[in-house]
Scaffold this motif. Structure first.
Motif, PDB file in Angstrom:
ATOM      1  N   ASN A 140      -0.978   6.716   0.296  1.00 20.03           N
ATOM      2  CA  ASN A 140      -2.411   7.024   0.337  1.00 20.03           C
ATOM      3  C   ASN A 140      -3.259   5.789   0.613  1.00 20.03           C
ATOM      4  O   ASN A 140      -4.464   5.800   0.388  1.00 20.03           O
ATOM      5  CB  ASN A 140      -2.849   7.675  -0.973  1.00 20.03           C
ATOM      6  CG  ASN A 140      -2.167   8.995  -1.197  1.00 20.03           C
ATOM      7  OD1 ASN A 140      -2.056   9.805  -0.281  1.00 20.03           O
ATOM      8  ND2 ASN A 140      -1.674   9.221  -2.396  1.00 20.03           N
ATOM      9  N   SER A 141      -2.594   4.700   1.018  1.00 24.72           N
ATOM     10  CA  SER A 141      -3.236   3.406   1.294  1.00 24.72           C
ATOM     11  C   SER A 141      -3.833   2.749   0.048  1.00 24.72           C
ATOM     12  O   SER A 141      -4.698   1.886   0.155  1.00 24.72           O
ATOM     13  CB  SER A 141      -4.320   3.539   2.371  1.00 24.72           C
ATOM     14  OG  SER A 141      -3.731   3.864   3.597  1.00 24.72           O
ATOM     15  N   LEU A 142      -3.373   3.166  -1.125  1.00 24.51           N
ATOM     16  CA  LEU A 142      -3.818   2.520  -2.360  1.00 24.51           C
ATOM     17  C   LEU A 142      -2.978   1.269  -2.605  1.00 24.51           C
ATOM     18  O   LEU A 142      -1.803   1.217  -2.261  1.00 24.51           O
ATOM     19  CB  LEU A 142      -3.694   3.482  -3.541  1.00 24.51           C
ATOM     20  CG  LEU A 142      -4.589   4.725  -3.455  1.00 24.51           C
ATOM     21  CD1 LEU A 142      -4.253   5.691  -4.574  1.00 24.51           C
ATOM     22  CD2 LEU A 142      -6.054   4.341  -3.480  1.00 24.51           C
ATOM     23  N   ILE A 143      -3.596   0.270  -3.207  1.00 28.97           N
ATOM     24  CA  ILE A 143      -2.946  -1.012  -3.456  1.00 28.97           C
ATOM     25  C   ILE A 143      -2.096  -0.917  -4.717  1.00 28.97           C
ATOM     26  O   ILE A 143      -2.584  -0.513  -5.772  1.00 28.97           O
ATOM     27  CB  ILE A 143      -4.009  -2.118  -3.605  1.00 28.97           C
ATOM     28  CG1 ILE A 143      -4.845  -2.207  -2.335  1.00 28.97           C
ATOM     29  CG2 ILE A 143      -3.362  -3.459  -3.947  1.00 28.97           C
ATOM     30  CD1 ILE A 143      -6.159  -2.948  -2.500  1.00 28.97           C
ATOM     31  N   CYS A 144      -0.834  -1.293  -4.597  1.00 26.67           N
ATOM     32  CA  CYS A 144       0.115  -1.263  -5.715  1.00 26.67           C
ATOM     33  C   CYS A 144       0.807  -2.618  -5.820  1.00 26.67           C
ATOM     34  O   CYS A 144       0.968  -3.321  -4.829  1.00 26.67           O
ATOM     35  CB  CYS A 144       1.171  -0.184  -5.486  1.00 26.67           C
ATOM     36  SG  CYS A 144       0.498   1.480  -5.355  1.00 26.67           S
ATOM     37  N   ALA A 145       1.228  -2.948  -7.020  1.00 28.92           N
ATOM     38  CA  ALA A 145       1.947  -4.200  -7.253  1.00 28.92           C
ATOM     39  C   ALA A 145       3.444  -3.987  -7.063  1.00 28.92           C
ATOM     40  O   ALA A 145       3.977  -2.918  -7.365  1.00 28.92           O
ATOM     41  CB  ALA A 145       1.676  -4.697  -8.669  1.00 28.92           C
ATOM     42  N   THR A 146       4.115  -5.016  -6.570  1.00 28.07           N
ATOM     43  CA  THR A 146       5.572  -4.964  -6.434  1.00 28.07           C
ATOM     44  C   THR A 146       6.208  -5.183  -7.806  1.00 28.07           C
ATOM     45  O   THR A 146       5.541  -5.592  -8.765  1.00 28.07           O
ATOM     46  CB  THR A 146       6.065  -6.066  -5.483  1.00 28.07           C
ATOM     47  OG1 THR A 146       5.755  -7.337  -6.062  1.00 28.07           O
ATOM     48  CG2 THR A 146       5.455  -5.928  -4.102  1.00 28.07           C
ATOM     49  N   GLU A 147       7.491  -4.938  -7.903  1.00 23.46           N
ATOM     50  CA  GLU A 147       8.217  -5.203  -9.147  1.00 23.46           C
ATOM     51  C   GLU A 147       8.128  -6.680  -9.520  1.00 23.46           C
ATOM     52  O   GLU A 147       8.008  -7.026 -10.691  1.00 23.46           O
ATOM     53  CB  GLU A 147       9.675  -4.765  -9.024  1.00 23.46           C
ATOM     54  CG  GLU A 147       9.861  -3.261  -8.972  1.00 23.46           C
ATOM     55  CD  GLU A 147       9.292  -2.557 -10.196  1.00 23.46           C
ATOM     56  OE1 GLU A 147       9.475  -3.039 -11.331  1.00 23.46           O
ATOM     57  OE2 GLU A 147       8.636  -1.515 -10.013  1.00 23.46           O
ATOM     58  N   ALA A 148       8.173  -7.551  -8.518  1.00 27.18           N
ATOM     59  CA  ALA A 148       8.057  -8.992  -8.773  1.00 27.18           C
ATOM     60  C   ALA A 148       6.701  -9.325  -9.396  1.00 27.18           C
ATOM     61  O   ALA A 148       6.606 -10.157 -10.307  1.00 27.18           O
ATOM     62  CB  ALA A 148       8.248  -9.777  -7.482  1.00 27.18           C
ATOM     63  N   ALA A 149       5.651  -8.659  -8.936  1.00 29.48           N
ATOM     64  CA  ALA A 149       4.316  -8.869  -9.500  1.00 29.48           C
ATOM     65  C   ALA A 149       4.269  -8.391 -10.945  1.00 29.48           C
ATOM     66  O   ALA A 149       3.729  -9.081 -11.821  1.00 29.48           O
ATOM     67  CB  ALA A 149       3.274  -8.137  -8.667  1.00 29.48           C
ATOM     68  N   ASN A 150       4.833  -7.215 -11.207  1.00 28.38           N
ATOM     69  CA  ASN A 150       4.865  -6.694 -12.579  1.00 28.38           C
ATOM     70  C   ASN A 150       5.587  -7.654 -13.511  1.00 28.38           C
ATOM     71  O   ASN A 150       5.129  -7.927 -14.621  1.00 28.38           O
ATOM     72  CB  ASN A 150       5.543  -5.325 -12.616  1.00 28.38           C
ATOM     73  CG  ASN A 150       4.700  -4.243 -11.975  1.00 28.38           C
ATOM     74  OD1 ASN A 150       3.488  -4.285 -12.014  1.00 28.38           O
ATOM     75  ND2 ASN A 150       5.356  -3.275 -11.371  1.00 28.38           N
ATOM     76  N   ARG A 170       0.859  -1.192   0.000  1.00 29.88           N
ATOM     77  CA  ARG A 170       0.000   0.000   0.000  1.00 29.88           C
ATOM     78  C   ARG A 170       0.891   1.236   0.000  1.00 29.88           C
ATOM     79  O   ARG A 170       1.851   1.311   0.753  1.00 29.88           O
ATOM     80  CB  ARG A 170      -0.922  -0.012   1.211  1.00 29.88           C
ATOM     81  CG  ARG A 170      -1.957  -1.129   1.078  1.00 29.88           C
ATOM     82  CD  ARG A 170      -3.086  -0.965   2.066  1.00 29.88           C
ATOM     83  NE  ARG A 170      -4.011  -2.076   1.953  1.00 29.88           N
ATOM     84  CZ  ARG A 170      -5.154  -2.021   1.275  1.00 29.88           C
ATOM     85  NH1 ARG A 170      -5.503  -0.914   0.663  1.00 29.88           N
ATOM     86  NH2 ARG A 170      -5.949  -3.071   1.213  1.00 29.88           N
ATOM     87  N   ASP A 171       0.549   2.181  -0.868  1.00 28.63           N
ATOM     88  CA  ASP A 171       1.348   3.403  -0.949  1.00 28.63           C
ATOM     89  C   ASP A 171       0.966   4.359   0.180  1.00 28.63           C
ATOM     90  O   ASP A 171       0.169   4.020   1.063  1.00 28.63           O
ATOM     91  CB  ASP A 171       1.227   4.045  -2.336  1.00 28.63           C
ATOM     92  CG  ASP A 171      -0.145   4.629  -2.633  1.00 28.63           C
ATOM     93  OD1 ASP A 171      -1.005   4.707  -1.718  1.00 28.63           O
ATOM     94  OD2 ASP A 171      -0.376   5.014  -3.792  1.00 28.63           O
TER      95      ASP A 171
END
Length: 158
Positions: A54-64, A51-52
């Motif tokens: 702003n508490s938004l969900i983001c993918a890690t580099e591994a996920a990308n 979570r960034d």
């Protein structure tokens, strides 16, 4: 960590929609609540998201890397749901006067789309979170593209 087919598909959604909110994933995954989304993320995708500020969900580099989100030529690819793709098409460009939510709604209706005003508002906020649109405060919040259309490619999610 080995992912099931369902987990891999849901991880692709996280990558495509990032930064995103529980509610957006709840709708996409047809879950009962935001708590169910959080629980799924923690149980199945813990190593692949964060979570960034702003508490938004983001993918890690591994996920990308796992879902092939990295474009080898460095072009920015924006994967968005159909309504967000339609909004990008009608939204004022970076050098143009920003538009209100109602103005964007009218422009969408001229193209044959007929979304609800709250859906347009949500789409604009999501595009703003992704850095594709910028929110400009006037009497009412207004929006325009933050980057020129030719600087990114839009891929519509199913």
């Amino acid at each position: 960590m080995t992912l099931s087919d369902e987990a891999r598909e849901r991880l692709a959604d996280v990558v495509a929609l990032q930064p995103t909110k529980n509610a957006e994933l709840q709708d996409r995954w047809d879950l009962e609540s935001g708590s169910d989304v959080h629980q799924y993320l923690e149980d199945e995708l813990k190593d692949y998201y964060y979570r960034d500020e702003n508490s938004l969900i983001c993918a890690t580099e591994a996920a990308n890397a796992m879902v092939g989100a990295d474009d080898p030529e460095g072009e920015r690819i924006v994967r968005v749901p159909p309504l967000q793709a339609a909004v990008i098409e009608v939204l004022a460009g970076p050098e143009e006067r920003s538009q209100s939510v109602v103005s964007v709604l009218h422009d969408l209706r001229e193209t044959g789309e007929d979304p609800e005003i709250d859906d347009v508002r949500s789409a604009l906020r999501s595009l703003s979170d992704k850095g594709i649109a910028e929110r400009i405060r006037r009497t009412v919040p207004t929006y325009r593209l933050a980057v020129a259309r030719e600087e990114f490619t839009v891929e519509e999610l199913d």
